[in-house]
Scaffold this motif. Structure first.
Motif, mmCIF file in Angstrom:
data_model
loop_
_atom_site.group_PDB
_atom_site.id
_atom_site.type_symbol
_atom_site.label_atom_id
_atom_site.label_comp_id
_atom_site.label_asym_id
_atom_site.label_seq_id
_atom_site.Cartn_x
_atom_site.Cartn_y
_atom_site.Cartn_z
ATOM 1 N N ARG A 247 0.830 -1.198 0.000
ATOM 2 C CA ARG A 247 0.000 0.000 0.000
ATOM 3 C C ARG A 247 0.872 1.258 0.000
ATOM 4 O O ARG A 247 0.499 2.279 -0.602
ATOM 5 C CB ARG A 247 -0.942 -0.009 1.198
ATOM 6 N N MET A 248 2.021 1.209 0.650
ATOM 7 C CA MET A 248 2.938 2.347 0.593
ATOM 8 C C MET A 248 3.415 2.580 -0.836
ATOM 9 O O MET A 248 3.471 3.728 -1.308
ATOM 10 C CB MET A 248 4.138 2.111 1.513
ATOM 11 N N ARG A 249 3.752 1.525 -1.544
ATOM 12 C CA ARG A 249 4.195 1.676 -2.930
ATOM 13 C C ARG A 249 3.044 2.189 -3.804
ATOM 14 O O ARG A 249 3.260 2.954 -4.743
ATOM 15 C CB ARG A 249 4.742 0.352 -3.465
ATOM 16 N N ASN A 250 1.829 1.770 -3.487
ATOM 17 C CA ASN A 250 0.677 2.293 -4.222
ATOM 18 C C ASN A 250 0.552 3.797 -4.010
ATOM 19 O O ASN A 250 0.222 4.536 -4.947
ATOM 20 C CB ASN A 250 -0.604 1.592 -3.767
ATOM 21 N N LEU A 251 0.812 4.274 -2.797
ATOM 22 C CA LEU A 251 0.777 5.706 -2.532
ATOM 23 C C LEU A 251 1.808 6.437 -3.386
ATOM 24 O O LEU A 251 1.515 7.486 -3.984
ATOM 25 C CB LEU A 251 1.028 5.966 -1.046
ATOM 26 N N ASP A 252 3.003 5.884 -3.465
ATOM 27 C CA ASP A 252 4.024 6.475 -4.324
ATOM 28 C C ASP A 252 3.574 6.481 -5.783
ATOM 29 O O ASP A 252 3.761 7.464 -6.503
ATOM 30 C CB ASP A 252 5.331 5.689 -4.199
ATOM 31 N N ASP A 253 2.981 5.376 -6.211
ATOM 32 C CA ASP A 253 2.508 5.276 -7.602
ATOM 33 C C ASP A 253 1.427 6.311 -7.892
ATOM 34 O O ASP A 253 1.401 6.913 -8.971
ATOM 35 C CB ASP A 253 1.957 3.871 -7.876
ATOM 36 N N ARG A 254 0.506 6.504 -6.947
ATOM 37 C CA ARG A 254 -0.572 7.472 -7.148
ATOM 38 C C ARG A 254 -0.010 8.894 -7.262
ATOM 39 O O ARG A 254 -0.475 9.684 -8.080
ATOM 40 C CB ARG A 254 -1.558 7.418 -5.979
ATOM 41 N N ASN A 255 0.973 9.216 -6.411
ATOM 42 C CA ASN A 255 1.583 10.537 -6.499
ATOM 43 C C ASN A 255 2.242 10.743 -7.850
ATOM 44 O O ASN A 255 2.067 11.790 -8.491
ATOM 45 C CB ASN A 255 2.606 10.728 -5.376
ATOM 46 N N GLU A 256 2.975 9.765 -8.305
ATOM 47 C CA GLU A 256 3.656 9.895 -9.593
ATOM 48 C C GLU A 256 2.656 9.977 -10.739
ATOM 49 O O GLU A 256 2.827 10.770 -11.670
ATOM 50 C CB GLU A 256 4.615 8.725 -9.796
ATOM 51 N N ALA A 257 1.607 9.166 -10.687
ATOM 52 C CA ALA A 257 0.604 9.192 -11.749
ATOM 53 C C ALA A 257 -0.088 10.542 -11.823
ATOM 54 O O ALA A 257 -0.488 10.989 -12.905
ATOM 55 C CB ALA A 257 -0.422 8.079 -11.531
ATOM 56 N N GLY A 258 -0.239 11.213 -10.682
ATOM 57 C CA GLY A 258 -0.887 12.517 -10.651
ATOM 58 C C GLY A 258 0.057 13.677 -10.859
ATOM 59 O O GLY A 258 -0.372 14.833 -10.830
ATOM 60 N N GLY A 259 1.344 13.384 -11.051
ATOM 61 C CA GLY A 259 2.313 14.444 -11.256
ATOM 62 C C GLY A 259 2.721 15.161 -9.989
ATOM 63 O O GLY A 259 3.333 16.229 -10.039
#
Length: 362
Positions: A247-259
């Motif tokens: 879930r932590m990596r998902n948080l990182d992924d969401r931030n990157e996907a949103g710029g």
């Protein structure tokens, strides 16, 4: 569903969360984002809480915070948006609802019809506790509505308050919206840092920009899970979130996907070599736009060492070094969270508005 309003045919339909912004649904998502931002500016008088379509789409695509999106259209134009969100954790008690109607369409039943749709969707999933939030300017009259906590107040006659009360919702909590302009006087921050460090001999600050280092994933997951239970919530109901390294990596992924770029300062307990507190600031997709102060948490067993101040100052210094064009930061804090408000006020945050938390139980 199709409803008739003053000879205009208004439809309320669910929009599938688009995979990209270039699709037909993606273009509708962009229009919806513009509606959201316009209403936020109208209510608060500032664009500090705006999101880009890319940022918002990333949040809507988070599998750990699932959402359904409904749009009301009149003559082909989006005039209202409704969001139904729920927690995927087992036995999560509540639905989280969001509702906005453009100014020209208010008072004609559109909001009530959209609320019916959102509540029906939640009931169909077995949820009977509905919770929602609304933005407000700071009260200027004596006719205010206060929550049971006794902290904070909103204008009783504001459109959002009248709507919520008319549909059976009860005010449970008020958050303060605060802002600080950048840059901050470095001598002030240095003084605050020295004062805090004098009480934190067993602690050090570790920092990073962007993705969480592998070394700290487990500790950060543990603290995010505690954030879901330790933050002041009044009578607003949340299930304890289940966090792990995935879930932590998902948080990182969401931030990157949103710029977005996340700036983190964390408190390291030197004897145990464990992280015991953290503070996050989110840099938005568009350079030069206001930043958002996200979570700040110190585990209960490590409070009393000025770690909240130490982390806040460290992250403000990191932000000014990494993004000198950022003009200001906006943050939200429960009015009863006096320790964190003290920290914010001591470095220069000032109140600019408030957010009301509403609850209705069938």
């Amino acid at each position: 569903m199709t409803i008739q309003f003053h000879l205009e045919e208004t439809s309320i339909d669910e929009l599938a969360i688009p995979s990209t912004l270039d699709s037909v649904d993606g273009r509708a998502f962009v229009e919806m984002t513009e509606l959201r931002n316009t209403i936020e500016r109208e209510v608060l008088g500032t664009g500090d809480t705006e999101s880009t379509p890319r940022e918002l789409l990333s949040a809507f695509s988070d599998r750990f915070a699932p959402k359904r999106l409904f749009l009301a259209r009149a003559n082909g134009r989006i005039i209202a948006r409704g969001v139904y969100e729920w927690q995927p954790e087992e036995d999560a008690p509540a639905a989280f609802l969001e509702l906005q109607v453009v100014k020209g369409a208010r008072g004609r039943g559109v909001g009530a019809a959209m609320l019916d749709v959102l509540e029906a969707a939640a009931v169909s999933d077995g949820l009977t506790v509905f919770q929602a939030w609304s933005s407000h300017v700071l009260p200027v009259s004596a006719d205010v509505l206060s929550p049971p906590t006794g902290f904070g107040a909103i204008e009783r006659n504001s459109p959002a308050a009248r709507f919520a009360l008319a549909h059976g919702y009860r005010l449970e909590q008020v958050d303060r919206i605060s802002r600080i302009d950048l840059p901050i006087d470095r001598a002030l921050l240095e003084q605050r840092r020295r004062d805090a460090q004098a009480h934190a001999a067993d602690y050090a600050v570790v920092q990073w920009v962007g993705r969480c280092p592998d070394e700290w994933l487990a500790d950060m997951a543990r603290m995010h899970q505690r954030m879901s239970t330790d933050a002041p919530a009044a009578a607003i109901e949340f299930a304890e979130e289940q966090w792990d390294e995935t879930r932590m990596r998902n948080l990182d992924d969401r931030n990157e996907a949103g710029g977005r770029v996340n700036l983190t300062s964390a408190a390291l307990h030197i004897p145990s070599h464990r992280l015991v507190g953290y503070s996050d600031i989110a840099l938005p997709e568009q350079e030069g736009s206001p930043a958002i102060q996200e979570d700040t948490l110190v585990l209960k067993e490590h409070r009393g060492h000025r770690l909240g101040m130490l982390l806040k100052v460290a992250n403000l210094e990191q932000l000014m070094a990494v993004s000198p064009k950022t003009p200001r930061i906006t943050t939200f804090n429960a009015e009863e969270n006096r320790p964190m408000l003290n920290v914010n006020e001591a470095v220069g945050f000032v109140a600019t508005g408030c957010e009301a938390a509403w609850k209705k139980t069938l």
